[in-house]
Design an enzyme around this catalytic site. Structure first.
Site, PDB file in Angstrom:
ATOM      1  N   TYR A 254       6.808  -0.264   8.652  1.00 44.82           N
ATOM      2  CA  TYR A 254       6.214   1.052   8.374  1.00 44.82           C
ATOM      3  C   TYR A 254       7.308   2.082   8.096  1.00 44.82           C
ATOM      4  O   TYR A 254       7.292   2.756   7.056  1.00 44.82           O
ATOM      5  CB  TYR A 254       5.333   1.506   9.560  1.00 44.82           C
ATOM      6  CG  TYR A 254       4.994   2.973   9.467  1.00 44.82           C
ATOM      7  CD1 TYR A 254       4.069   3.432   8.524  1.00 44.82           C
ATOM      8  CD2 TYR A 254       5.624   3.915  10.289  1.00 44.82           C
ATOM      9  CE1 TYR A 254       3.786   4.792   8.399  1.00 44.82           C
ATOM     10  CE2 TYR A 254       5.340   5.271  10.176  1.00 44.82           C
ATOM     11  CZ  TYR A 254       4.420   5.702   9.235  1.00 44.82           C
ATOM     12  OH  TYR A 254       4.161   7.045   9.115  1.00 44.82           O
TER      13      TYR A 254
ATOM     14  N   PHE B 103       7.442  14.813  12.869  1.00 40.12           N
ATOM     15  CA  PHE B 103       7.776  14.193  14.154  1.00 40.12           C
ATOM     16  C   PHE B 103       6.478  13.653  14.780  1.00 40.12           C
ATOM     17  O   PHE B 103       5.881  12.762  14.192  1.00 40.12           O
ATOM     18  CB  PHE B 103       8.683  15.121  14.976  1.00 40.12           C
ATOM     19  CG  PHE B 103      10.097  14.901  14.473  1.00 40.12           C
ATOM     20  CD1 PHE B 103      10.457  15.344  13.187  1.00 40.12           C
ATOM     21  CD2 PHE B 103      10.997  14.115  15.158  1.00 40.12           C
ATOM     22  CE1 PHE B 103      11.705  15.023  12.645  1.00 40.12           C
ATOM     23  CE2 PHE B 103      12.240  13.809  14.625  1.00 40.12           C
ATOM     24  CZ  PHE B 103      12.592  14.257  13.367  1.00 40.12           C
TER      25      PHE B 103
ATOM     26  N   ASP C  81      11.012   1.047  21.212  1.00 46.88           N
ATOM     27  CA  ASP C  81      10.984   2.492  21.467  1.00 46.88           C
ATOM     28  C   ASP C  81      12.385   3.060  21.661  1.00 46.88           C
ATOM     29  O   ASP C  81      13.210   2.466  22.359  1.00 46.88           O
ATOM     30  CB  ASP C  81      10.184   2.801  22.750  1.00 46.88           C
ATOM     31  CG  ASP C  81       8.706   2.977  22.473  1.00 46.88           C
ATOM     32  OD1 ASP C  81       8.315   2.960  21.296  1.00 46.88           O
ATOM     33  OD2 ASP C  81       7.956   3.133  23.461  1.00 46.88           O
TER      34      ASP C  81
ATOM     35  N   ASN D  72       0.833  -1.219   0.000  1.00 43.68           N
ATOM     36  CA  ASN D  72       0.000   0.000   0.000  1.00 43.68           C
ATOM     37  C   ASN D  72       0.862   1.263   0.000  1.00 43.68           C
ATOM     38  O   ASN D  72       0.602   2.205  -0.751  1.00 43.68           O
ATOM     39  CB  ASN D  72      -0.933   0.000   1.212  1.00 43.68           C
ATOM     40  CG  ASN D  72      -2.009   1.068   1.096  1.00 43.68           C
ATOM     41  OD1 ASN D  72      -2.791   1.081   0.136  1.00 43.68           O
ATOM     42  ND2 ASN D  72      -2.050   1.985   2.041  1.00 43.68           N
TER      43      ASN D  72
HETATM   44  P1  NAD Z   1      -4.624   8.737   8.536  1.00 46.59           P
HETATM   45  O1  NAD Z   1      -4.741   7.265   8.571  1.00 46.59           O
HETATM   46  O2  NAD Z   1      -5.591   9.540   9.325  1.00 46.59           O
HETATM   47  O3  NAD Z   1      -4.649   9.270   7.027  1.00 46.59           O
HETATM   48  C1  NAD Z   1      -4.232   8.474   5.937  1.00 46.59           C
HETATM   49  C2  NAD Z   1      -5.425   8.383   4.992  1.00 46.59           C
HETATM   50  O4  NAD Z   1      -5.064   7.607   3.869  1.00 46.59           O
HETATM   51  C3  NAD Z   1      -6.638   7.701   5.637  1.00 46.59           C
HETATM   52  O5  NAD Z   1      -7.750   8.577   5.535  1.00 46.59           O
HETATM   53  C4  NAD Z   1      -6.846   6.425   4.804  1.00 46.59           C
HETATM   54  O6  NAD Z   1      -8.221   6.124   4.674  1.00 46.59           O
HETATM   55  C5  NAD Z   1      -6.175   6.799   3.515  1.00 46.59           C
HETATM   56  N1  NAD Z   1      -5.601   5.694   2.741  1.00 46.59           N
HETATM   57  C6  NAD Z   1      -4.778   4.694   3.132  1.00 46.59           C
HETATM   58  N2  NAD Z   1      -4.467   3.907   2.086  1.00 46.59           N
HETATM   59  C7  NAD Z   1      -5.099   4.432   0.999  1.00 46.59           C
HETATM   60  C8  NAD Z   1      -5.165   4.058  -0.374  1.00 46.59           C
HETATM   61  N3  NAD Z   1      -4.524   2.995  -0.844  1.00 46.59           N
HETATM   62  N4  NAD Z   1      -5.902   4.837  -1.202  1.00 46.59           N
HETATM   63  C9  NAD Z   1      -6.571   5.928  -0.736  1.00 46.59           C
HETATM   64  N5  NAD Z   1      -6.554   6.304   0.547  1.00 46.59           N
HETATM   65  C10 NAD Z   1      -5.804   5.556   1.400  1.00 46.59           C
HETATM   66  O7  NAD Z   1      -3.128   9.104   8.958  1.00 46.59           O
HETATM   67  P2  NAD Z   1      -2.459  10.517   9.225  1.00 46.59           P
HETATM   68  O8  NAD Z   1      -2.034  10.532  10.640  1.00 46.59           O
HETATM   69  O9  NAD Z   1      -3.303  11.602   8.683  1.00 46.59           O
HETATM   70  O10 NAD Z   1      -1.145  10.346   8.367  1.00 46.59           O
HETATM   71  C11 NAD Z   1      -1.007  10.914   7.074  1.00 46.59           C
HETATM   72  C12 NAD Z   1       0.361  10.550   6.537  1.00 46.59           C
HETATM   73  O11 NAD Z   1       1.360  11.048   7.419  1.00 46.59           O
HETATM   74  C13 NAD Z   1       0.623   9.055   6.411  1.00 46.59           C
HETATM   75  O12 NAD Z   1       1.357   8.831   5.233  1.00 46.59           O
HETATM   76  C14 NAD Z   1       1.462   8.739   7.623  1.00 46.59           C
HETATM   77  O13 NAD Z   1       2.300   7.645   7.404  1.00 46.59           O
HETATM   78  C15 NAD Z   1       2.268  10.022   7.765  1.00 46.59           C
HETATM   79  N6  NAD Z   1       2.757  10.253   9.123  1.00 46.59           N
HETATM   80  C16 NAD Z   1       1.865  10.269  10.158  1.00 46.59           C
HETATM   81  C17 NAD Z   1       2.324  10.459  11.456  1.00 46.59           C
HETATM   82  C18 NAD Z   1       1.359  10.436  12.625  1.00 46.59           C
HETATM   83  O14 NAD Z   1       1.806  10.221  13.761  1.00 46.59           O
HETATM   84  N7  NAD Z   1       0.060  10.678  12.439  1.00 46.59           N
HETATM   85  C19 NAD Z   1       3.693  10.656  11.690  1.00 46.59           C
HETATM   86  C20 NAD Z   1       4.574  10.664  10.609  1.00 46.59           C
HETATM   87  C21 NAD Z   1       4.075  10.454   9.321  1.00 46.59           C
HETATM   88  N1  UDP Z   2       3.759   5.883  25.459  1.00 45.82           N
HETATM   89  C1  UDP Z   2       3.354   5.560  26.733  1.00 45.82           C
HETATM   90  N2  UDP Z   2       2.108   5.025  26.894  1.00 45.82           N
HETATM   91  C2  UDP Z   2       1.241   4.815  25.844  1.00 45.82           C
HETATM   92  C3  UDP Z   2       1.678   5.150  24.549  1.00 45.82           C
HETATM   93  C4  UDP Z   2       2.955   5.680  24.379  1.00 45.82           C
HETATM   94  O1  UDP Z   2       4.089   5.755  27.700  1.00 45.82           O
HETATM   95  O2  UDP Z   2       0.130   4.318  26.060  1.00 45.82           O
HETATM   96  C5  UDP Z   2       5.081   6.520  25.275  1.00 45.82           C
HETATM   97  C6  UDP Z   2       6.012   5.819  24.303  1.00 45.82           C
HETATM   98  O3  UDP Z   2       6.781   4.840  24.984  1.00 45.82           O
HETATM   99  C7  UDP Z   2       6.855   6.989  23.771  1.00 45.82           C
HETATM  100  C8  UDP Z   2       5.886   8.166  23.810  1.00 45.82           C
HETATM  101  O4  UDP Z   2       4.847   7.801  24.727  1.00 45.82           O
HETATM  102  O5  UDP Z   2       7.919   7.286  24.678  1.00 45.82           O
HETATM  103  C9  UDP Z   2       5.241   8.487  22.462  1.00 45.82           C
HETATM  104  O6  UDP Z   2       4.673   7.295  21.944  1.00 45.82           O
HETATM  105  P1  UDP Z   2       3.751   7.318  20.641  1.00 45.82           P
HETATM  106  O7  UDP Z   2       3.321   5.925  20.378  1.00 45.82           O
HETATM  107  O8  UDP Z   2       2.700   8.363  20.806  1.00 45.82           O
HETATM  108  O9  UDP Z   2       4.756   7.857  19.520  1.00 45.82           O
HETATM  109  P2  UDP Z   2       6.102   7.191  18.924  1.00 45.82           P
HETATM  110  O10 UDP Z   2       6.700   6.283  19.931  1.00 45.82           O
HETATM  111  O11 UDP Z   2       5.653   6.481  17.707  1.00 45.82           O
HETATM  112  O12 UDP Z   2       7.005   8.327  18.667  1.00 45.82           O
END
Ligand code: NAD
Ligand code: UDP
Length: 339
Positions: free
Chosen positions: A152, A181, A296, A100
């Site tokens: 991922y 981030f 982590d 995907n």
């Molecule tokens: P999200 O799941 O809310 O948004 C992603 C959207 O993509 C969803 O609405 C889902 O329905 C859609 N989707 C997935 N596969 C698809 C496909 N094949 N065709 C069409 N739609 C599809 O996630 P988000 O938090 O909004 O994240 C957006 C982007 O940012 C993602 O690429 C994610 O990997 C990246 N990202 C997110 C975070 C985070 O913590 N939220 C951190 C770093 C990077």
């Molecule tokens: N964490 C925690 N309890 C939870 C979820 C996350 O203590 O229920 C901690 C985790 O170990 C990390 C921080 O919170 O130190 C952020 O975690 P999150 O999953 O939100 O983000 P990521 O680790 O992907 O950066």
């Protein structure tokens, strides 16, 4: 600018659509709704007065992407948010994640380049960095595929590598890699926010569910890290700041390849985030210390200076702004979009 937002009905895409509309651009959403709801278009309309088009379909399918261009193009740019994003699930389902997260990029580029897009903005992640010796992470910090702990993060770095090679033979096109981030928070209206399915894996939505009484207590995953209070440090960024970072990236895009960290550069501990949420709620929340979570890192935070220097963008919202906005969203939508 007319912009196709693949995965645009998701958490970050929705906030970016609002920021684009507020800056005078024309976003169009393409989403398969696998992790969101079409209710977001009603909410965006309520906030901005504009109903954005939503094409429901798979962004990995060339015909679906073609149909988006036919119905709503031409587009100046594509922002590619569409991905599967649960780190733990990616370990159990690597095939689904690689397929995907990479096939969407290929289909969007095959069609987008043939139809003359000038800019492609990709949602990458701060988890492409993994060496604590590089903290705070700059864009040049070590990125080593085999050292990343889960499919991922690897799928995101593989995208970055593919996009770099594809941009090199399309020198007139801009490719911008945005390394987010820890995005948290919700729009000030409380009408859109993060709506994870099931029990949240991430700290902020988990704390929000405890605050609203849907979960009994917060587990703090380890308090014996080499950090000031022993709990993990992260660079939480308000999703509205992040959304504004996308607008800046699009408006400043030049032909070529660019990468930017989008974070605040101010690390906040697990205990620090919980205390901030407690200030928003007005009372203490139930919590206890649990073992460390596998995979982590003790700390991840970035230097956001390159984005400030080159894009003129800087995150301005504090951790208290982030937790207050989540509490507002959670109270108004205790069951997310389903409620
Ligand atoms: P999200 O799941 O809310 O948004 C992603 C959207 O993509 C969803 O609405 C889902 O329905 C859609 N989707 C997935 N596969 C698809 C496909 N094949 N065709 C069409 N739609 C599809 O996630 P988000 O938090 O909004 O994240 C957006 C982007 O940012 C993602 O690429 C994610 O990997 C990246 N990202 C997110 C975070 C985070 O913590 N939220 C951190 C770093 C990077
Ligand atoms: N964490 C925690 N309890 C939870 C979820 C996350 O203590 O229920 C901690 C985790 O170990 C990390 C921080 O919170 O130190 C952020 O975690 P999150 O999953 O939100 O983000 P990521 O680790 O992907 O950066």
């Amino acid at each position: 600018m007319r912009v196709l937002l693949a995965g645009g009905a998701g958490y970050i895409g929705t906030h970016t659509a609002i920021a684009l509309l507020e800056a005078g651009h024309e976003p169009v959403l393409l989403d398969d709704l696998s992790n969101t709801s079409d209710v977001v278009t009603d909410r965006i309309a309520e906030i901005t007065g504009t109903r954005v088009p939503l094409i429901t379909g798979d962004a990995a399918d060339d015909e679906v992407v073609e149909s988006a261009f036919d119905a709503h193009g031409p587009f100046d740019a594509i922002i590619h948010f569409a991905a599967l994003k649960a780190v733990g699930e990616s370990v159990a389902k690597p095939l689904e994640y690689y397929a995907n997260n990479l096939d969407t990029t290929y289909a969007l580029l095959r069609v987008g380049l043939a139809r003359g897009i000038r800019s492609f903005v990709f949602s990458s992640t701060g988890t492409v960095y993994s060496d604590p010796a590089d903290l705070p992470f700059t864009e040049e910090a070590t990125r080593n595929l085999v050292e990343l702990s889960n499919p991922y993060s690897k799928s995101k770095l593989m995208n970055e590598v593919a996009l770099t090679d594809i941009q090199a033979v399309n020198p007139e096109v801009n490719v911008t890699l945005l390394r987010y981030f820890n995005p948290v928070g919700a729009h000030a209206s409380g009408l859109v926010g993060e709506d994870p399915k099931g029990i949240p894996n991430n700290l902020m939505p988990f704390v929000a569910r405890v605050a609203v009484g849907a979960l009994p207590e917060i587990g703090i995953f380890g308090d014996d890290y080499d950090t000031p209070d022993g709990t993990g440090l992260r660079d939480y960024i308000h999703v509205v700041d992040l959304a504004e970072g996308h607008v800046a990236a699009l408006e400043k895009a030049q032909p070529g390849l660019a990468s930017y960290n989008l974070g605040t550069g101010n690390p906040v501990s697990v205990r620090g985030l919980i205390e901030s949420f407690e200030r928003a709620v007005g009372h203490e929340l139930p919590k206890s210390v649990k073992p460390r979570r596998a995979g982590d890192l003790a700390a991840t935070y970035c230097s956001p200076e390159k984005a400030e220097r080159e894009l003129g963008w800087k995150a301005t919202r504090t951790i208290d702004d982030m937790t207050a906005s989540v509490w507002n969203w959670q109270q108004k939508n205790p069951s997310g979009y389903a409620g």
